[in-house]
Design an enzyme around this catalytic site. Sequence first.
Site, PDB file in Angstrom:
ATOM      1  N   LYS A 189       0.843  -1.202   0.000  1.00  0.00           N
ATOM      2  CA  LYS A 189       0.000   0.000   0.000  1.00  0.00           C
ATOM      3  C   LYS A 189       0.872   1.244   0.000  1.00  0.00           C
ATOM      4  O   LYS A 189       1.483   1.590   1.008  1.00  0.00           O
ATOM      5  CB  LYS A 189      -0.916   0.046   1.233  1.00  0.00           C
ATOM      6  CG  LYS A 189      -1.978   1.147   1.078  1.00  0.00           C
ATOM      7  CD  LYS A 189      -2.595   1.588   2.378  1.00  0.00           C
ATOM      8  CE  LYS A 189      -1.900   2.762   3.002  1.00  0.00           C
ATOM      9  NZ  LYS A 189      -1.888   3.980   2.198  1.00  0.00           N
ATOM     10  N   GLU A 264      10.601   1.785   9.740  1.00  0.00           N
ATOM     11  CA  GLU A 264      11.562   2.861   9.435  1.00  0.00           C
ATOM     12  C   GLU A 264      10.802   4.157   9.652  1.00  0.00           C
ATOM     13  O   GLU A 264       9.890   4.482   8.897  1.00  0.00           O
ATOM     14  CB  GLU A 264      12.053   2.701   7.990  1.00  0.00           C
ATOM     15  CG  GLU A 264      13.390   3.380   7.747  1.00  0.00           C
ATOM     16  CD  GLU A 264      13.243   4.870   7.517  1.00  0.00           C
ATOM     17  OE1 GLU A 264      13.433   5.636   8.484  1.00  0.00           O
ATOM     18  OE2 GLU A 264      12.923   5.266   6.402  1.00  0.00           O
ATOM     19  N   CYS A 298      13.176  11.673   6.191  1.00  0.00           N
ATOM     20  CA  CYS A 298      13.459  11.173   7.549  1.00  0.00           C
ATOM     21  C   CYS A 298      14.919  11.437   7.924  1.00  0.00           C
ATOM     22  O   CYS A 298      15.243  11.593   9.081  1.00  0.00           O
ATOM     23  CB  CYS A 298      13.133   9.693   7.645  1.00  0.00           C
ATOM     24  SG  CYS A 298      13.916   8.716   6.375  1.00  0.00           S
ATOM     25  N   GLU A 396       9.936  16.119  14.434  1.00  0.00           N
ATOM     26  CA  GLU A 396      10.222  16.065  13.009  1.00  0.00           C
ATOM     27  C   GLU A 396       9.345  17.105  12.305  1.00  0.00           C
ATOM     28  O   GLU A 396       8.133  16.942  12.219  1.00  0.00           O
ATOM     29  CB  GLU A 396       9.895  14.652  12.511  1.00  0.00           C
ATOM     30  CG  GLU A 396      10.458  14.352  11.166  1.00  0.00           C
ATOM     31  CD  GLU A 396      10.256  12.900  10.770  1.00  0.00           C
ATOM     32  OE1 GLU A 396       9.165  12.356  11.029  1.00  0.00           O
ATOM     33  OE2 GLU A 396      11.177  12.328  10.175  1.00  0.00           O
TER      34      GLU A 396
HETATM   35  P1  NDP Z   1       1.955   8.388   7.997  1.00  0.00           P
HETATM   36  O1  NDP Z   1       2.799   7.685   8.954  1.00  0.00           O
HETATM   37  O2  NDP Z   1       0.597   8.814   8.385  1.00  0.00           O
HETATM   38  O3  NDP Z   1       1.762   7.478   6.670  1.00  0.00           O
HETATM   39  C1  NDP Z   1       2.672   6.507   6.197  1.00  0.00           C
HETATM   40  C2  NDP Z   1       1.884   5.362   5.574  1.00  0.00           C
HETATM   41  O4  NDP Z   1       1.098   4.715   6.584  1.00  0.00           O
HETATM   42  C3  NDP Z   1       0.886   5.817   4.502  1.00  0.00           C
HETATM   43  O5  NDP Z   1       0.797   4.852   3.482  1.00  0.00           O
HETATM   44  C4  NDP Z   1      -0.408   5.879   5.299  1.00  0.00           C
HETATM   45  O6  NDP Z   1      -1.570   5.800   4.522  1.00  0.00           O
HETATM   46  C5  NDP Z   1      -0.251   4.657   6.179  1.00  0.00           C
HETATM   47  N1  NDP Z   1      -1.142   4.647   7.333  1.00  0.00           N
HETATM   48  C6  NDP Z   1      -1.805   5.683   7.900  1.00  0.00           C
HETATM   49  N2  NDP Z   1      -2.559   5.254   8.931  1.00  0.00           N
HETATM   50  C7  NDP Z   1      -2.359   3.914   9.027  1.00  0.00           C
HETATM   51  C8  NDP Z   1      -2.857   2.902   9.886  1.00  0.00           C
HETATM   52  N3  NDP Z   1      -3.718   3.167  10.860  1.00  0.00           N
HETATM   53  N4  NDP Z   1      -2.438   1.637   9.692  1.00  0.00           N
HETATM   54  C9  NDP Z   1      -1.559   1.334   8.715  1.00  0.00           C
HETATM   55  N5  NDP Z   1      -1.077   2.250   7.859  1.00  0.00           N
HETATM   56  C10 NDP Z   1      -1.454   3.531   8.005  1.00  0.00           C
HETATM   57  O7  NDP Z   1       2.721   9.602   7.435  1.00  0.00           O
HETATM   58  P2  NDP Z   1       2.051  10.897   6.791  1.00  0.00           P
HETATM   59  O8  NDP Z   1       2.078  10.669   5.378  1.00  0.00           O
HETATM   60  O9  NDP Z   1       0.731  11.256   7.305  1.00  0.00           O
HETATM   61  O10 NDP Z   1       3.048  12.010   7.292  1.00  0.00           O
HETATM   62  C11 NDP Z   1       2.912  12.553   8.605  1.00  0.00           C
HETATM   63  C12 NDP Z   1       4.243  12.804   9.224  1.00  0.00           C
HETATM   64  O11 NDP Z   1       4.955  11.585   9.307  1.00  0.00           O
HETATM   65  C13 NDP Z   1       5.152  13.713   8.435  1.00  0.00           C
HETATM   66  O12 NDP Z   1       4.900  15.028   8.703  1.00  0.00           O
HETATM   67  C14 NDP Z   1       6.495  13.253   8.919  1.00  0.00           C
HETATM   68  O13 NDP Z   1       6.807  13.879  10.124  1.00  0.00           O
HETATM   69  C15 NDP Z   1       6.320  11.788   9.144  1.00  0.00           C
HETATM   70  N6  NDP Z   1       6.765  10.960   8.022  1.00  0.00           N
HETATM   71  C16 NDP Z   1       7.952  10.324   8.139  1.00  0.00           C
HETATM   72  C17 NDP Z   1       8.422   9.575   7.092  1.00  0.00           C
HETATM   73  C18 NDP Z   1       9.733   8.888   7.150  1.00  0.00           C
HETATM   74  O14 NDP Z   1      10.278   8.529   6.108  1.00  0.00           O
HETATM   75  N7  NDP Z   1      10.268   8.649   8.317  1.00  0.00           N
HETATM   76  C19 NDP Z   1       7.707   9.446   5.848  1.00  0.00           C
HETATM   77  C20 NDP Z   1       6.435  10.136   5.833  1.00  0.00           C
HETATM   78  C21 NDP Z   1       6.020  10.843   6.896  1.00  0.00           C
HETATM   79  P3  NDP Z   1      -2.310   7.109   3.933  1.00  0.00           P
HETATM   80  O15 NDP Z   1      -1.497   8.290   4.276  1.00  0.00           O
HETATM   81  O16 NDP Z   1      -2.383   6.823   2.494  1.00  0.00           O
HETATM   82  O17 NDP Z   1      -3.646   7.166   4.576  1.00  0.00           O
END
Ligand code: NDP
Length: 502
Positions: A189, A264, A298, A396
């Site tokens: 996903k 990660e 990240c 972050e």
């Molecule tokens: P999220 O952690 O919300 O999303 C990452 C993935 O997890 C997406 O595919 C999301 O789906 C999915 N997801 C969301 N809710 C669930 C759940 N309950 N169970 C399983 N999977 C789920 O990151 P965001 O995109 O919302 O970003 C928010 C913050 O996260 C950023 O501002 C940043 O601080 C951090 N972030 C860190 C990253 C890294 O590489 N370390 C990468 C991205 C974000 P969907 O969003 O499609 O609903």
Amino acid sequence: MTVLLKPQKLVDAKVREFSMLIDGKWVEGIEAGTIERVAPGHGVTVSRYKAATKDDAVKAIAAARKAFDHGLWPRMTASERSNILLKAADMIAARADELAYLDAIEAGKPITQVQGEIAGAADIWRYAAALARDLHGESYNTLSEGTLGVVLREAVGVVSIITPWNFPFLIVSQKLPFALAAGCTAVVKPSELTSGSTLVLGEILMEAGVPAGVVNILAGTGAAVGATMTGHPDVDMVSFTGSTGIGRLTMENASKTLKKVSLELGGKNPQIVFPDADLDAFVDAAVFGAYFNAGECCNAGSRLILHRDIADDVTTRVAALSQKVKVGDPLDPSTQVGAIITPQHLEKVQGYVSAAAGSGANVALGGSHIDFGFGQYMAPTILSGVKPEMAVAREEVFGPVLSVLTFETAEDAVRIANSVDYGLSASVWSRDFDTCLTIGRKVRAGTIWMNTFMDGAAELPFGGYRQSGLGRELGRHAVEDYTETKTLNMHIGARTGWWMPR
Ligand code: NDP
């Protein structure tokens, strides 16, 4: 002043339509809702994905389960799997322009940067293909005359792979080829904001010869699809990249059936600089580390920890170079900083800046959004006089915002570096070997760069300490992460034991 490259309005943008891949077929989904992606750099719709529901996720998991329990993929020779992965790598390279365009337009990333990411991803697929043939266990022929011990590595089973929006194609390529190399099957996903390139990867894998059901790809929300993928009893392992909050939720959900979990997560990565460092090299690395991928990374070097004696001079030089950074149109080949992923995220980033200014930090550069009339952009921003306890120094921000802190002694620097909940990466800058190694040993992070920043290679493991994650991606052991260990304990000759005469 920041160099601005006004985006060309994409009035004629072709909207790409995607369905979902379940059991080798492209399907519309059970309830067929639609997710519409508006390009963050251009403000127009560029992609429409069929939105998977919980029921679609259940079907995809069933397909992956069947493909693992009864299908060809886990039973092929490693050489056969490896050849298919190599073919996929060639096809990724052949479709690099299309993949790069999709990630640039959906995520607002600079096009030349994404071209590098796609080339890097193809290289990772090749590396995983090589590791597929090297997966092996151990044997013990020394336990006793009547004993032979063999340790097998077996594919863990069905893996749920959940990826974020910041490096859509690169991050799926840090997970899926290694899972496939081990003989696993998968449900993938991508983020609902940037699913296009991962869905194209599905086309590539089908064409490369990956059998039906081995890779299933669903665009959909985390709440519906992600939660099903992390909780379903037929899933054996979850590999997740994203925020620490959702990582925690993922682990909780997976714990109900005690799945293997690889996480990660976020980072608040320090760059520690001593007065004897090559400051020209550092200033360049500071600007790169802060604004690469608009700070939505990240690994972003979002905390400069500068020795007190050089802090003012270095901050001035970093600010001067930051003004030369080209911000704007993701599709312009000279752009270095593209758009911010969503209007809500831009607001969150700006919120951190105003809160820091409100608590006494000095906005040395930028601080606000850039208005091109459409899309959302943020100016490269430097906050000096930041205190370790401020939110901007601990959380972050995920935007082009650099916090400058100072230290007096090496112990101070280590204490500040380790004072946050994260431990993903860090760097130390000094011409003194002892200083670099001493700091490198004491800072608690998964990667320590010395006199460089954010270099990486498929061969080098990547992952975090503490709340930055669990497990490591890439490196020689990446394939082993997707395996179970089985011990074969064999007796040779007549058995003597508890009930038998010795
Ligand atoms: P999220 O952690 O919300 O999303 C990452 C993935 O997890 C997406 O595919 C999301 O789906 C999915 N997801 C969301 N809710 C669930 C759940 N309950 N169970 C399983 N999977 C789920 O990151 P965001 O995109 O919302 O970003 C928010 C913050 O996260 C950023 O501002 C940043 O601080 C951090 N972030 C860190 C990253 C890294 O590489 N370390 C990468 C991205 C974000 P969907 O969003 O499609 O609903």
